[in-house]
Design an enzyme around this catalytic site. Structure first.
Site, PDB file in Angstrom:
ATOM      1  NE  ARG A   1      -2.041  -1.716   3.511  1.00  0.00           N
ATOM      2  CZ  ARG A   1      -2.441  -1.923   4.768  1.00  0.00           C
ATOM      3  NH1 ARG A   1      -3.602  -1.435   5.177  1.00  0.00           N
ATOM      4  NH2 ARG A   1      -1.689  -2.612   5.603  1.00  0.00           N
TER       5      ARG A   1
ATOM      6  CE  LYS B   1       0.822  -2.402   9.261  1.00  0.00           C
ATOM      7  NZ  LYS B   1      -0.529  -2.694   9.861  1.00  0.00           N
TER       8      LYS B   1
ATOM      9  CE1 TYR C   1      -5.409   2.115  10.286  1.00  0.00           C
ATOM     10  CE2 TYR C   1      -4.245   1.527   8.276  1.00  0.00           C
ATOM     11  CZ  TYR C   1      -5.425   1.803   8.940  1.00  0.00           C
ATOM     12  OH  TYR C   1      -6.619   1.771   8.268  1.00  0.00           O
TER      13      TYR C   1
ATOM     14  CG  HIS D   1      -1.947  -1.079  15.080  1.00  0.00           C
ATOM     15  ND1 HIS D   1      -3.321  -1.071  15.195  1.00  0.00           N
ATOM     16  CD2 HIS D   1      -1.685  -1.102  13.755  1.00  0.00           C
ATOM     17  CE1 HIS D   1      -3.862  -1.106  13.987  1.00  0.00           C
ATOM     18  NE2 HIS D   1      -2.891  -1.106  13.100  1.00  0.00           N
TER      19      HIS D   1
ATOM     20  CD  GLU E   1      -3.832   2.839  15.355  1.00  0.00           C
ATOM     21  OE1 GLU E   1      -3.575   3.290  14.225  1.00  0.00           O
ATOM     22  OE2 GLU E   1      -2.964   2.709  16.248  1.00  0.00           O
TER      23      GLU E   1
ATOM     24  CB  VAL F   1     -12.213  -8.532  20.387  1.00  0.00           C
ATOM     25  CG1 VAL F   1     -13.051  -9.796  20.464  1.00  0.00           C
ATOM     26  CG2 VAL F   1     -10.775  -8.818  20.740  1.00  0.00           C
ATOM     27  CG  LEU F   2     -10.520  -2.116  18.549  1.00  0.00           C
ATOM     28  CD1 LEU F   2      -9.011  -2.315  18.694  1.00  0.00           C
ATOM     29  CD2 LEU F   2     -10.802  -1.232  17.337  1.00  0.00           C
TER      30      LEU F   2
ATOM     31  CG  ASP G   1      -4.074  -4.563  14.041  1.00  0.00           C
ATOM     32  OD1 ASP G   1      -4.790  -5.049  14.927  1.00  0.00           O
ATOM     33  OD2 ASP G   1      -4.517  -3.899  13.101  1.00  0.00           O
TER      34      ASP G   1
ATOM     35  CB  VAL H   1      -0.989 -11.696   8.123  1.00  0.00           C
ATOM     36  CG1 VAL H   1      -0.377 -10.565   7.306  1.00  0.00           C
ATOM     37  CG2 VAL H   1      -0.388 -13.038   7.704  1.00  0.00           C
TER      38      VAL H   1
ATOM     39  CG  ASN I   1       1.278  -6.354   6.527  1.00  0.00           C
ATOM     40  OD1 ASN I   1       1.404  -7.508   6.917  1.00  0.00           O
ATOM     41  ND2 ASN I   1       2.040  -5.846   5.570  1.00  0.00           N
ATOM     42  CG  MET I   2      -4.541  -9.934   7.497  1.00  0.00           C
ATOM     43  SD  MET I   2      -6.025 -10.462   8.392  1.00  0.00           S
ATOM     44  CE  MET I   2      -6.855 -11.459   7.174  1.00  0.00           C
TER      45      MET I   2
HETATM   46  N1  LIG Z   1      -4.554  -7.796  10.889  1.00  0.00           N
HETATM   47  C1  LIG Z   1      -4.887  -6.818  10.066  1.00  0.00           C
HETATM   48  O1  LIG Z   1      -4.364  -6.703   8.971  1.00  0.00           O
HETATM   49  C2  LIG Z   1      -5.944  -5.859  10.449  1.00  0.00           C
HETATM   50  C3  LIG Z   1      -6.384  -5.832  11.729  1.00  0.00           C
HETATM   51  N2  LIG Z   1      -7.409  -5.025  12.116  1.00  0.00           N
HETATM   52  C4  LIG Z   1      -7.788  -5.121  13.529  1.00  0.00           C
HETATM   53  O2  LIG Z   1      -8.976  -5.865  13.741  1.00  0.00           O
HETATM   54  C5  LIG Z   1      -9.487  -5.546  15.033  1.00  0.00           C
HETATM   55  C6  LIG Z   1     -10.998  -5.302  14.971  1.00  0.00           C
HETATM   56  O3  LIG Z   1     -11.236  -4.065  14.309  1.00  0.00           O
HETATM   57  P1  LIG Z   1     -12.708  -3.522  13.985  1.00  0.00           P
HETATM   58  O4  LIG Z   1     -13.594  -4.620  13.595  1.00  0.00           O
HETATM   59  O5  LIG Z   1     -12.544  -2.356  13.091  1.00  0.00           O
HETATM   60  O6  LIG Z   1     -13.164  -2.995  15.418  1.00  0.00           O
HETATM   61  P2  LIG Z   1     -14.658  -2.618  15.851  1.00  0.00           P
HETATM   62  O7  LIG Z   1     -14.516  -1.638  16.965  1.00  0.00           O
HETATM   63  O8  LIG Z   1     -15.498  -2.292  14.684  1.00  0.00           O
HETATM   64  O9  LIG Z   1     -15.209  -3.997  16.433  1.00  0.00           O
HETATM   65  C7  LIG Z   1     -14.698  -4.606  17.581  1.00  0.00           C
HETATM   66  C8  LIG Z   1     -15.828  -5.356  18.261  1.00  0.00           C
HETATM   67  O10 LIG Z   1     -15.260  -6.155  19.318  1.00  0.00           O
HETATM   68  C9  LIG Z   1     -16.234  -6.210  20.311  1.00  0.00           C
HETATM   69  N3  LIG Z   1     -15.631  -6.736  21.540  1.00  0.00           N
HETATM   70  C10 LIG Z   1     -14.830  -6.119  22.436  1.00  0.00           C
HETATM   71  N4  LIG Z   1     -14.488  -6.978  23.416  1.00  0.00           N
HETATM   72  C11 LIG Z   1     -15.091  -8.167  23.118  1.00  0.00           C
HETATM   73  C12 LIG Z   1     -15.137  -9.452  23.741  1.00  0.00           C
HETATM   74  N5  LIG Z   1     -14.484  -9.691  24.889  1.00  0.00           N
HETATM   75  N6  LIG Z   1     -15.851 -10.445  23.151  1.00  0.00           N
HETATM   76  C13 LIG Z   1     -16.503 -10.213  21.994  1.00  0.00           C
HETATM   77  N7  LIG Z   1     -16.501  -9.014  21.363  1.00  0.00           N
HETATM   78  C14 LIG Z   1     -15.814  -8.020  21.922  1.00  0.00           C
HETATM   79  C15 LIG Z   1     -16.769  -4.796  20.381  1.00  0.00           C
HETATM   80  O11 LIG Z   1     -18.023  -4.740  21.044  1.00  0.00           O
HETATM   81  C16 LIG Z   1     -16.872  -4.439  18.902  1.00  0.00           C
HETATM   82  O12 LIG Z   1     -18.151  -4.711  18.360  1.00  0.00           O
HETATM   83  C17 LIG Z   1      -8.660  -4.321  15.493  1.00  0.00           C
HETATM   84  O13 LIG Z   1      -7.622  -4.755  16.360  1.00  0.00           O
HETATM   85  C18 LIG Z   1      -8.085  -3.806  14.203  1.00  0.00           C
HETATM   86  O14 LIG Z   1      -6.912  -3.037  14.389  1.00  0.00           O
HETATM   87  C19 LIG Z   1      -8.054  -4.203  11.228  1.00  0.00           C
HETATM   88  C20 LIG Z   1      -7.633  -4.162   9.924  1.00  0.00           C
HETATM   89  C21 LIG Z   1      -6.506  -4.943   9.444  1.00  0.00           C
HETATM   90  C1  LIG Z   2      -5.285  -1.609  10.269  1.00  0.00           C
HETATM   91  C2  LIG Z   2      -3.982  -2.111   9.886  1.00  0.00           C
HETATM   92  O1  LIG Z   2      -3.145  -2.315  10.712  1.00  0.00           O
HETATM   93  C3  LIG Z   2      -3.693  -2.401   8.517  1.00  0.00           C
HETATM   94  O2  LIG Z   2      -4.507  -2.088   7.650  1.00  0.00           O
HETATM   95  O3  LIG Z   2      -2.613  -2.948   8.248  1.00  0.00           O
HETATM   96 MG   LIG Z   3      -2.237  -4.140  11.102  1.00  0.00          MG
END
Ligand SMILES: NC(=O)C1=CN([C@@H]2O[C@H](COP(=O)(O)OP(=O)(O)OC[C@H]3O[C@@H](n4cnc5c(N)ncnc54)[C@H](O)[C@@H]3O)[C@@H](O)[C@H]2O)C=CC1
Ligand SMILES: CC(=O)C(=O)O
Ligand SMILES: [Mg+2]
Length: 371
Positions: free
Chosen positions: A15, A75, A94, A96, A118, A239-240, A270, A298, A300-301
């Site tokens: 990206r 990133k 970002y 994190h 974020e 979760v977040l 992340d 991963v 940074n999917m």
């Molecule tokens: N690995 C990657 O490439 C990426 C990772 N992410 C990550 O994904 C994660 C989720 O992001 P979003 O969906 O945007 O957040 P969001 O805020 O939209 O959703 C998170 C949900 O988790 C729920 N939650 C909190 N504690 C909980 C628990 N103990 N049990 C069940 N649900 C619970 C909340 O109520 C909320 O509905 C974040 O850490 C974000 O940074 C986002 C994009 C890319």
């Molecule tokens: C949200 C994040 O960490 C990503 O898009 O890589």
């Molecule tokens: Mg990430």
């Protein structure tokens, strides 16, 4: 303002933080935009396109960073990037931070002003600069999970939709926010049996209403997670708690209850990951196996689908970039109470409470810095 766009250097990160369209907007407002040569290539934006938009191309990475007042990235900065950052510069990307103490301390030592995509909020209680990438990652989580369920990947050899006469796989999504809804929607579309767990009843109501009962919604408790662990072929961690380290919802002990060859996709990696056995992986080597359970973690999917992701990300970031460039960070943050919580580090101090809490640091109220 002098604005720099370095080429991303994280593993398989294609990206770029600004498109030629964005560069044209900034140049048109009188700013100077320096783009590292090749920065947009992975997302399908040529150097020539940036030049045509009025940006300057620079091949030498050191010169891209030096003299920049505002640095736009995707990133979290890698160690060599942290070393380039200096006091007086503003970094917008970002971060994190709650997942990485060394990065937090490195940014503090730089003296720079560091604003995270974020933790910026919106009027609806959402995270508008996280949401587009959460949409991408949620959708990808099911592709990754389906692939990981194949025997050659260490999976149980289960096809998500099943076939006539053979039941579909069971998928649980823990966290029904943006990632979770998009993962659940993809899994439903593929014909899997889908359960979403969330702590927020209004969120479960929304999902129940939107999908007319086609996915099961379950209030997230230790018992509900135990049940998912015993029964599911694929569990997505989504979760977040904004800005904070993710809670560990599946412990190593619980893996023993899972079916051999079942799969955990920890999108929350992340923020440190929501499974005890998660550790960040890369697109080069995305999975590993613990106690017979395949882990995909991963961080940074969206980088793997850089064309789609760059367009989606920059659509959301550009208005904030323009505000930073036109007004400077203090005025831009002072004028917008939803931009203000983006500030994570300034002049050696942490300005986001959940990040400070993660490492036992003092935090400074960002509002006190922008008046
Ligand atoms: N690995 C990657 O490439 C990426 C990772 N992410 C990550 O994904 C994660 C989720 O992001 P979003 O969906 O945007 O957040 P969001 O805020 O939209 O959703 C998170 C949900 O988790 C729920 N939650 C909190 N504690 C909980 C628990 N103990 N049990 C069940 N649900 C619970 C909340 O109520 C909320 O509905 C974040 O850490 C974000 O940074 C986002 C994009 C890319
Ligand atoms: C949200 C994040 O960490 C990503 O898009 O890589
Ligand atoms: Mg990430």
């Amino acid at each position: 303002m002098q604005i720099a766009v370095p080429k991303e250097i994280k593993n398989h990160e294609y990206r770029v933080a600004l498109t030629p369209t964005g560069a044209r907007e900034l140049v048109g407002r009188g700013h100077t935009v320096t783009v590292q040569a090749g920065a947009g290539e992975g997302a399908g934006f040529s150097d020539a396109a940036y030049e045509a938009a009025g940006a300057r191309l620079e091949a030498d990475v050191a010169r891209v960073w030096e003299g920049a007042e505002l640095i736009l990235k995707v990133k979290e900065p890698q160690a060599e990037e942290v070393a380039r950052l200096t006091a007086g510069q503003t970094l917008f990307t970002y971060l994190h931070l709650a997942a990485e103490e060394s990065l937090t301390r490195g940014l503090m030592e730089s003296g720079a002003t560091c604003i995270a995509y974020e933790t910026i909020t919106d009027r609806q209680g959402g995270l508008p600069l996280l949401a587009p990438m959460s949409t991408v990652a949620g959708r990808m989580a099911i592709q990754a999970g389906a692939h990981s369920l194949e025997k050659a990947q260490g999976g149980a050899g289960v096809l998500l939709p099943g076939v006539p006469g053979v039941a579909p796989a069971r998928v649980a999504v823990i966290g029904g926010g943006v990632v979770g809804e998009n993962a659940a929607r993809m899994a439903l579309g593929l014909g899997a049996e889908v359960t979403v767990l969330d702590k927020s009843i209004p969120r479960l109501e929304t999902l129940d209403d939107r999908y007319q009962g086609r996915m099961k919604t379950v209030f997230s408790t230790a018992d509900a997670i135990d049940e998912a662990v015993r029964e599911c072929d694929l569990i997505v961690g989504a979760v977040l708690i904004p800005g904070a380290a993710a809670p560990k919802l599946i412990t190593r002990e619980m893996l023993a209850e899972m079916k051999p060859g079942s799969v955990l996709v920890d999108v929350a990696i992340d923020q440190g990951g929501c499974f005890e056995t998660s550790r960040a992986t890369t697109h080069t080597d995305p999975t590993y196996i613990v106690d017979g359970v395949v882990h995909y973690c991963v961080a940074n999917m969206p980088g793997a689908v850089a064309r789609t992701s760059t367009q989606a990300l920059t659509n959301a970031t550009l208005p904030f970039v323009i505000a930073l460039a036109d007004k400077g960070w203090q005025q831009a943050l002072a004028d917008d109470p939803h931009f203000l919580p983006g500030l994570n580090v300034h002049d050696g101090r942490v300005t986001y409470q959940a990040v400070a809490d993660a490492f036992g640091l003092e935090s400074v109220d960002p509002a006190s810095l922008v008046k």
